[in-house]
Enzyme design. Sequence first.
Site, mmCIF file in Angstrom:
data_model
loop_
_atom_site.group_PDB
_atom_site.id
_atom_site.type_symbol
_atom_site.label_atom_id
_atom_site.label_comp_id
_atom_site.label_asym_id
_atom_site.label_seq_id
_atom_site.Cartn_x
_atom_site.Cartn_y
_atom_site.Cartn_z
ATOM 1 N N LEU A 69 0.846 -1.130 0.148
ATOM 2 C CA LEU A 69 0.011 -0.064 0.021
ATOM 3 C C LEU A 69 0.842 1.314 0.022
ATOM 4 O O LEU A 69 1.170 1.759 1.067
ATOM 5 C CB LEU A 69 -0.948 0.014 1.035
ATOM 6 C CG LEU A 69 -1.813 -1.284 1.312
ATOM 7 C CD1 LEU A 69 -2.733 -0.987 2.596
ATOM 8 C CD2 LEU A 69 -2.706 -1.396 -0.053
ATOM 9 N N ASP A 70 1.102 1.758 -0.953
ATOM 10 C CA ASP A 70 1.935 3.041 -1.363
ATOM 11 C C ASP A 70 1.535 4.296 -0.537
ATOM 12 O O ASP A 70 0.446 4.507 -1.042
ATOM 13 C CB ASP A 70 2.447 3.251 -2.744
ATOM 14 C CG ASP A 70 3.363 4.333 -3.038
ATOM 15 O OD1 ASP A 70 4.344 4.160 -2.654
ATOM 16 O OD2 ASP A 70 2.941 5.272 -3.727
ATOM 17 N N ALA A 71 2.427 4.940 0.117
ATOM 18 C CA ALA A 71 1.918 6.024 0.588
ATOM 19 C C ALA A 71 0.668 6.129 1.199
ATOM 20 O O ALA A 71 -0.119 7.248 1.040
ATOM 21 C CB ALA A 71 1.611 7.100 -0.656
ATOM 22 N N VAL A 72 0.068 5.043 1.588
ATOM 23 C CA VAL A 72 -0.921 5.091 2.474
ATOM 24 C C VAL A 72 -1.403 5.831 3.494
ATOM 25 O O VAL A 72 -2.588 6.280 3.741
ATOM 26 C CB VAL A 72 -1.279 3.583 2.763
ATOM 27 C CG1 VAL A 72 -0.536 2.935 4.136
ATOM 28 C CG2 VAL A 72 -2.967 3.200 3.245
#
Length: 581
Positions: free
Chosen positions: A237-240
């Site tokens: 989950l990128d840059a969540v």
Amino acid sequence: MTKTQSFHKRLIGLIRQVYPETDAEALSQAVIEAFWPDDKRRRRRGRRPSNGLWTEHDALLITYGNSIIDGAHKPLDLLHDFLLRRMKGVVNGVHILPFFPYTSDDGFAVSDFRSVNPQLGDWSDINRISDDFHLMSDLVLNHVSSQGTWFNGYRQGQTPYDRYFFEASPDDNLTAVVRPRTTPLLQEVETANGPRHLWCTFSHDQIDLDFRNPEVLLEFLRIIRLHVDNGVQIIRLDAVAFLWKQAGTSSIHLPQTHAIVKLMRLLCDYAFETIILLTETNVPKAENLSYFGNHDEAHAIYNFPLPPLILHAVMSGSAHYLRHWQSGMPPAPMGCAYLNFTASHDGIGMRPAEGILPVQEQARMIDTIKDIGGLVSMRALPDGGEAPYEINTTYYEATAQTFAGKDNYHFARFICTQTIVMSLEGIPAFYIHSMLATPNDHAQVAHRGMNRAINRHRWDYPTLNSLLDDPETLQSQVLAALSQRLRIRARQPAFHPNATQFTMPLGDRVFGVWRQSLDRRQSVFALHNVSDQPVVLSQLSMNLIEDETWSDLLSGEALEMDQEAVTLAPYQCRWITNRGR
């Protein structure tokens, strides 16, 4: 309460936390249909938190889909060949950084979430890799490309995209917003409905999505399903942390963000497929740990303080700050794990070192990195100032010298840093350019005008193979040394990601941890000399049981119990165990 009712009750509860004004029953049905479309079914009983999702055999390679090229073949085919030829038995998983069509930021400005970038290959190539290795993919869910279908539809006022993006006003109170960049937060764009100001956490080509609209969440659940159906097991989950925005707040780690991660975890726990959620939150310790939730958010989190703390240890010759930090780290909760690493496609983040490394020690690191040709990227502060966000360099180059200057221990110092990653509680991950001792790529920095390009070299495959086939080259020697240690590690139950860990007080020059297997049969005393001086340790400091036979897994040397000391050469590592395999 039946199992079905339990799932339904939890899902409804999370939906109401995020969308209190929405019909929770209707939205829950839409969520289920998005994640389990057509004839797909969910488990009757959700997976309970356990240590069974991973073992000591698990290790990951981090790479771009085009880190290896030759100008003739599909890069994903070349990557697959490299994995089979060089990485089989060394790692069993691969994180392929965003492999979708994009417009900037090396894949993190996605223009089409449903296609593989044709310059890399296609879904069949992804499928072949996932047949042989556990596959991690990126869910870039905070933002999309300003040139993609979604944003073009938004500008033209087309449904559903006209409500996909986060609009704000320059008059809003945005002073407290936390950001990793120095560019203006808002960007004015012309749309069919007039000028609008759009929220851009990272860059003006990366337009933030508006998760206040449940349709955005539903679309990403469909995208997760697409990934899983194509063999992906780990969803990053990128840059969540930046997902939910609200004027007048920091717009990071807001409660709605945590609730959305919990909702995704709930769905994954009820999926027949094994799906592991990994949150990418490059923030200080307490904020990062919060994404474990109560066994109900991320399965795994990045151990972001490791890259700067390990580097500082070998630069300074002292593990003082690394040991102090590690001593205060809790074991991962049941069903959770740390992802340990020193390098990735980004730089060496300095934010996670805040409150751990004194400012003057950070400054010494930065000065040393500049001496070896590395770079520093800045972030904006709420007061309008700037602070170091990350150091940009390959990790091999970062270990070229200490605070005292250059010496003859570069190779040993680097291998020591990677061995620490292998020794710690958690799952180890290694960037391809660490495995290959890639030098800094200054030409790409100049060509692309981006500091991070220094650590994103693209190897010509024939050239790389020639180097790796020659045992005299640095690339061959580093890959061989790391591969040997990873193969040894995979045979030790004491290196299970959740095996017991105790940080040993061995003085500042040695970073040591005691690991014990889940069944308590094997102990490993992992010792790492982070200095350029020999160190002699008393066997009493390790509490070796007299009736056991002890040996060093790395050297093969048997320890004589009548000898009172263990010696470590400069930057030497020892894995002393009672049950070597």
